[in-house]
Design a protein around this motif. Structure first.
Motif, short mmCIF file in Angstrom:
data_model
loop_
_atom_site.label_atom_id
_atom_site.label_comp_id
_atom_site.label_asym_id
_atom_site.label_seq_id
_atom_site.Cartn_x
_atom_site.Cartn_y
_atom_site.Cartn_z
N SER A 1 52.96 7.28 25.50
CA SER A 1 51.85 6.60 26.19
C SER A 1 51.20 5.54 25.30
O SER A 1 50.40 4.75 25.78
N ARG A 2 51.53 5.52 24.01
CA ARG A 2 50.94 4.54 23.10
C ARG A 2 51.83 3.34 22.85
O ARG A 2 51.36 2.24 22.64
N ARG A 3 53.16 3.56 22.76
CA ARG A 3 53.99 2.42 22.38
C ARG A 3 55.41 2.52 22.94
O ARG A 3 55.91 3.60 23.22
N VAL A 4 55.99 1.32 23.06
CA VAL A 4 57.37 1.19 23.50
C VAL A 4 58.21 0.95 22.26
O VAL A 4 57.92 0.04 21.47
N GLY B 1 41.78 11.35 35.17
CA GLY B 1 42.69 11.02 34.07
C GLY B 1 42.49 11.93 32.87
O GLY B 1 41.44 12.53 32.69
N PHE B 2 43.52 12.01 32.02
CA PHE B 2 43.48 12.90 30.85
C PHE B 2 44.38 12.29 29.78
O PHE B 2 45.06 11.29 30.03
N THR B 3 44.36 12.86 28.59
CA THR B 3 45.31 12.39 27.56
C THR B 3 46.09 13.60 27.04
O THR B 3 45.72 14.74 27.27
N LEU B 4 47.15 13.30 26.32
CA LEU B 4 47.94 14.36 25.71
C LEU B 4 47.54 14.55 24.25
O LEU B 4 48.25 15.17 23.49
N GLY B 5 46.42 13.97 23.87
CA GLY B 5 45.98 14.06 22.48
C GLY B 5 45.48 12.70 22.04
O GLY B 5 44.38 12.31 22.39
N THR B 6 46.34 11.95 21.34
CA THR B 6 45.87 10.67 20.79
C THR B 6 46.31 9.47 21.63
O THR B 6 45.97 8.35 21.31
N GLY B 7 47.06 9.69 22.67
CA GLY B 7 47.61 8.57 23.44
C GLY B 7 46.63 7.98 24.43
O GLY B 7 45.45 8.33 24.44
N ARG B 8 47.15 7.05 25.25
CA ARG B 8 46.31 6.42 26.27
C ARG B 8 46.10 7.35 27.46
O ARG B 8 46.80 8.34 27.62
N THR B 9 45.10 7.01 28.27
CA THR B 9 44.79 7.82 29.45
C THR B 9 45.98 7.86 30.40
O THR B 9 46.60 6.84 30.69
N LEU B 10 46.26 9.05 30.89
CA LEU B 10 47.32 9.25 31.88
C LEU B 10 46.66 9.61 33.21
O LEU B 10 45.54 10.13 33.24
N LEU B 11 47.35 9.34 34.29
CA LEU B 11 46.80 9.59 35.62
C LEU B 11 47.15 11.00 36.10
O LEU B 11 48.23 11.50 35.80
N ASP B 12 46.24 11.57 36.87
CA ASP B 12 46.59 12.78 37.62
C ASP B 12 46.96 12.35 39.03
O ASP B 12 46.11 12.14 39.89
#
Ligand code: PXL
Length: 291
Positions: free
Chosen positions: A65-68, A275-286
């Protein structure tokens, strides 16, 4: 999250069991193995909106979620074969395109849509990811403009993509309208410019964000401003994918274009609010949020 996921799936599969005609949407997009964007997010969106999903992979992407980290475009022939094989069984009721990686893949998709007489696609003109990685090569930008956008029922650029496609610096509402006109003149039936990013004139990424995010819909007749509260999420991952997939899902269900766009915006707002995160990454959608 799981409760609503299972109830949407139960309804979808009980419709299948009763042999009702199940609406089918097809996504033609890149793989996000983290599940926040791309094909994986599109399939979640289709399931949440009770539409059966086909997914054609255009690129394998190593990312979180942070980088490609790396984008490997699929061979154009396997993209064509995925589409042909699926359509041989059931032509989808609606389709969307997302990250297409290479000019050759864009060509292959435009050719398949024409030769197989597929529905006009919702085209999410993904060029650069929010994290800054290119998800379409430079030559592909032109092919997107010349070959795919002319087939589209709807093009869904965010502000930076609308600037790239139109060549107009969007510094406010009137430039936004000019960009919408220019993009629609490329041959699409309609365009919606998503106003979630800051305007360029206000200092680009460093600009203060207004309290509302206004999307502009234009179908050649009238401009419609779709206003929504700005939901804190700090540049969430996969909002564009969820939006274009939700438009395709509602089109597959037989809803008209403007209503499909309105419902898709409400869908993303709901998903972002939960929305939520898996820790340090960007916000993810529910994608399965109910309110
Ligand atoms: O949101 C643009 C996008 C589209 N498709 C894939 C992506 C991203 C952003 O990261 O990974 C596969």
């Amino acid at each position: 999250m799981t409760g609503t996921l299972s109830s949407a799936c139960v309804r979808l599969f009980s419709n299948l069991a009763k042999r009702k005609k199940v609406p089918v949407a097809m996504t033609i997009a890149g793989s996000d193995p983290g599940g926040g964007a791309g094909v994986q997010a599109d399939l979640k969106t289709f399931a949440a909106l009770e539409v059966y999903g086909f997914s054609v992979i255009t690129a394998v992407i190593a990312q979180n979620s942070r980088r490609v980290v790396r984008v490997v475009p699929a061979e154009p022939a396997i993209v064509t074969e995925q589409i042909e094989t699926l359509v041989a069984e059931r032509p989808p009721d609606a389709l969307k395109t997302g990250a297409l990686a290479s000019t050759a893949v864009v060509e292959a998709i435009a050719a398949a849509i024409g030769s197989l007489h597929l529905s006009a696609p919702v085209v999410d003109p993904v060029i650069v990811s929010t994290s800054g990685a290119r998800l379409l090569d430079h030559a592909g930008e032109r092919t997107l403009r010349d070959r795919l956008i002319p087939l589209a029922i709807l093009v869904t650029p965010n502000l930076p993509e609308a600037e790239l496609l139109s060549g107009i610096a969007i510094d406010g509402p009137s430039a936004m309208r000019a960009a919408a006109r220019t993009i629609r003149r490329m041959g699409a039936r309609a365009v919606v410019i998503k106003g979630g990013h800051p305007f360029a004139s206000a200092g680009g990424a460093h600009a203060a964000l207004s309290a509302t995010a206004i999307d502009l819909f234009y179908d050649g007749r009238s401009f419609i401003e779709l206003t929504g509260d700005r939901i804190p999420g700090g540049g969430a991952h996969g909002t564009g994918c969820a939006f274009s997939a939700a438009v395709a899902a509602w089109l597959a269900r037989g809803v008209g274009l403007e209503m499909a766009v309105r419902r898709a915006k409400a869908f993303v707002a709901r998903a972002l609010r939960q929305g939520f995160t898996l820790g340090t990454g960007r916000t993810l959608l529910d994608h399965f949020a109910r309110k």
